[in-house]
Design a protein around this motif. Structure first.
Motif, PDB file in Angstrom:
ATOM      1  N   ILE A 298       7.181  28.849  62.469  1.00 15.75           N
ATOM      2  CA  ILE A 298       6.612  30.135  62.051  1.00 15.75           C
ATOM      3  C   ILE A 298       7.125  31.255  62.964  1.00 15.75           C
ATOM      4  O   ILE A 298       7.559  32.318  62.494  1.00 15.75           O
ATOM      5  CB  ILE A 298       5.071  30.091  62.077  1.00 15.75           C
ATOM      6  CG1 ILE A 298       4.547  29.140  60.995  1.00 15.75           C
ATOM      7  CG2 ILE A 298       4.479  31.498  61.878  1.00 15.75           C
ATOM      8  CD1 ILE A 298       3.054  28.847  61.098  1.00 15.75           C
TER       9      ILE A 298
ATOM     10  N   SER B  62      10.662  32.026  62.174  1.00 15.14           N
ATOM     11  CA  SER B  62      10.757  32.716  60.879  1.00 15.14           C
ATOM     12  C   SER B  62      10.362  34.182  60.985  1.00 15.14           C
ATOM     13  O   SER B  62      10.790  35.010  60.172  1.00 15.14           O
ATOM     14  CB  SER B  62       9.863  32.016  59.840  1.00 15.14           C
ATOM     15  OG  SER B  62      10.323  30.712  59.575  1.00 15.14           O
TER      16      SER B  62
ATOM     17  N   ILE C  95      -0.077  31.858  59.222  1.00 17.02           N
ATOM     18  CA  ILE C  95       1.077  32.744  59.432  1.00 17.02           C
ATOM     19  C   ILE C  95       0.615  34.189  59.617  1.00 17.02           C
ATOM     20  O   ILE C  95       1.089  34.904  60.504  1.00 17.02           O
ATOM     21  CB  ILE C  95       2.051  32.639  58.238  1.00 17.02           C
ATOM     22  CG1 ILE C  95       2.688  31.243  58.188  1.00 17.02           C
ATOM     23  CG2 ILE C  95       3.136  33.712  58.331  1.00 17.02           C
ATOM     24  CD1 ILE C  95       3.513  30.983  56.939  1.00 17.02           C
TER      25      ILE C  95
ATOM     26  N   LEU D  50       6.969  37.294  54.712  1.00 17.14           N
ATOM     27  CA  LEU D  50       7.283  35.861  54.735  1.00 17.14           C
ATOM     28  C   LEU D  50       6.349  35.110  53.795  1.00 17.14           C
ATOM     29  O   LEU D  50       6.794  34.240  53.027  1.00 17.14           O
ATOM     30  CB  LEU D  50       7.147  35.324  56.166  1.00 17.14           C
ATOM     31  CG  LEU D  50       7.341  33.803  56.335  1.00 17.14           C
ATOM     32  CD1 LEU D  50       8.728  33.368  55.885  1.00 17.14           C
ATOM     33  CD2 LEU D  50       7.082  33.400  57.786  1.00 17.14           C
TER      34      LEU D  50
ATOM     35  N   LEU E  97       7.408  32.850  50.516  1.00 16.52           N
ATOM     36  CA  LEU E  97       7.053  31.432  50.386  1.00 16.52           C
ATOM     37  C   LEU E  97       6.190  31.179  49.146  1.00 16.52           C
ATOM     38  O   LEU E  97       6.383  30.190  48.437  1.00 16.52           O
ATOM     39  CB  LEU E  97       6.331  30.962  51.653  1.00 16.52           C
ATOM     40  CG  LEU E  97       7.145  31.030  52.952  1.00 16.52           C
ATOM     41  CD1 LEU E  97       6.277  30.638  54.146  1.00 16.52           C
ATOM     42  CD2 LEU E  97       8.381  30.150  52.870  1.00 16.52           C
TER      43      LEU E  97
ATOM     44  N   PRO F 155       6.725  26.754  57.524  1.00 23.72           N
ATOM     45  CA  PRO F 155       7.600  27.246  56.448  1.00 23.72           C
ATOM     46  C   PRO F 155       8.437  26.147  55.796  1.00 23.72           C
ATOM     47  O   PRO F 155       8.725  26.220  54.594  1.00 23.72           O
ATOM     48  CB  PRO F 155       8.485  28.270  57.164  1.00 23.72           C
ATOM     49  CG  PRO F 155       7.647  28.754  58.299  1.00 23.72           C
ATOM     50  CD  PRO F 155       6.876  27.552  58.765  1.00 23.72           C
ATOM     51  N   ASN F 156       8.820  25.115  56.559  1.00 28.55           N
ATOM     52  CA  ASN F 156       9.655  24.051  56.003  1.00 28.55           C
ATOM     53  C   ASN F 156       8.952  23.227  54.928  1.00 28.55           C
ATOM     54  O   ASN F 156       9.614  22.570  54.111  1.00 28.55           O
ATOM     55  CB  ASN F 156      10.130  23.110  57.114  1.00 28.55           C
ATOM     56  CG  ASN F 156      11.228  23.718  57.959  1.00 28.55           C
ATOM     57  OD1 ASN F 156      11.914  24.642  57.526  1.00 28.55           O
ATOM     58  ND2 ASN F 156      11.395  23.226  59.176  1.00 28.55           N
TER      59      ASN F 156
END
Length: 280
Positions: A37, A40, A123, A139, A143, A258-259
């Motif tokens: 995070i 990112s 996040i 972000l 997502l 995020p992955n």
């Protein structure tokens, strides 16, 4: 006339109020998903320490290593004088470490997302503490859009999926794991309808469950892949007979961050390729 900076305040997943008088600029990350995070949000310049596993996954970056996620070095962390320590998970050992660090006057925020909605909240809160709230919102929007692009699958058409966390001494991902959320968003149904994150089971129970798909994670918790066709009893599994076996990286599927959105997309595409979910 000087204006006093506004305090940055959130509530972490313990229900604890976390307040900073200025944006965090010396951050210690004790969990890979948290590190993902931060990266990112382009906060490399605010990160001062991370775990040994993070270093292995990001060899081009160099930060002080503080040990492992579950056994960080308190002495090393204290010597760095961080203004924010971020941890994920509410296991008793993780909470004890947080309490010890807080005893020395350090600020620790703990997050424990169980689904994508809670991940997005995590996040956003990290964005608040680092004063990158605008970036965090962008972000999250990105997502969310990626997840929304996944084709919805009716419940009656969802294939059953088993996720192997570890073998031997078989350990599977239960209903309360983040993996279960990934499986659902990808169009599958977790075959382990057990109200725990991790479930021990024997091959006989697995045979009765007989999933359509068998996922094997490879990483620190499951470092060596043992081919299913070579395991006793496993040859009789539907997933093995039909070759619906999917090998995945532990850091993508088992670390909320995020992955995990990419994990859901990859699994969705696998289910499509195997014609286990509707094609349109």
């Amino acid at each position: 006339m000087a204006f006093k900076a506004q305090a940055l305040t959130i509530t972490d997943d313990r229900g604890k109020t976390i307040t900073l008088t200025k944006p965090a600029s010396r951050i210690v990350s004790l969990y890979g998903g948290i590190t993902d995070i931060l990266l990112s949000l382009n906060l490399e310049n605010k990160l001062i320490a991370w775990t040994k596993q993070d270093q292995a996954l990001h060899p081009k970056l160099t930060f002080t290593q503080v040990g492992t996620h579950l056994r960080p070095s308190l002495e090393t962390i204290l010597s760095l004088k961080p203004d924010l320590i971020l941890q994920m998970g509410k296991r008793p050992h993780s909470l004890l470490i947080a309490q010890k660090l807080e005893h020395f006057g350090l600020t620790v925020a703990i997050f424990d997302p169980q689904n994508f909605t809670e991940l997005f909240q995590c996040i956003h809160k990290i964005g608040i503490l680092t004063q990158t709230e605008s970036k965090a919102k962008k972000l999250i929007q990105k997502l969310k859009a990626q997840l929304e692009n996944l084709q919805p699958v009716p419940s009656q058409k969802r294939p059953t999926v088993f996720f192997e966390v570890r073998y031997p001494n078989l350990l599977g991902a239960g209903k309360k794991s983040f993996v279960s959320e990934i499986i659902f968003m990808a169009g599958g149904q977790n075959v382990l309808n057990h109200p725990k994150k991790l479930v021990h089971l024997n091959p006989e129970v697995l045979l009765k469950l007989n999933p359509d798909v068998y996922i094997v994670q490879v990483g620190p918790m499951n470092p060596v892949y043992h081919p299913l066709a070579n395991r006793t009893f496993y040859q009789d599994l539907k997933a093995v007979k039909k070759k619906n076996i999917f090998l995945v990286k532990e850091e993508e599927f088992s670390r909320p961050g995020p992955n995990t959105i990419q994990a859901a997309i990859k699994l969705h595409n696998f289910l499509k390729e195997k014609r286990l979910i509707p094609q349109n």
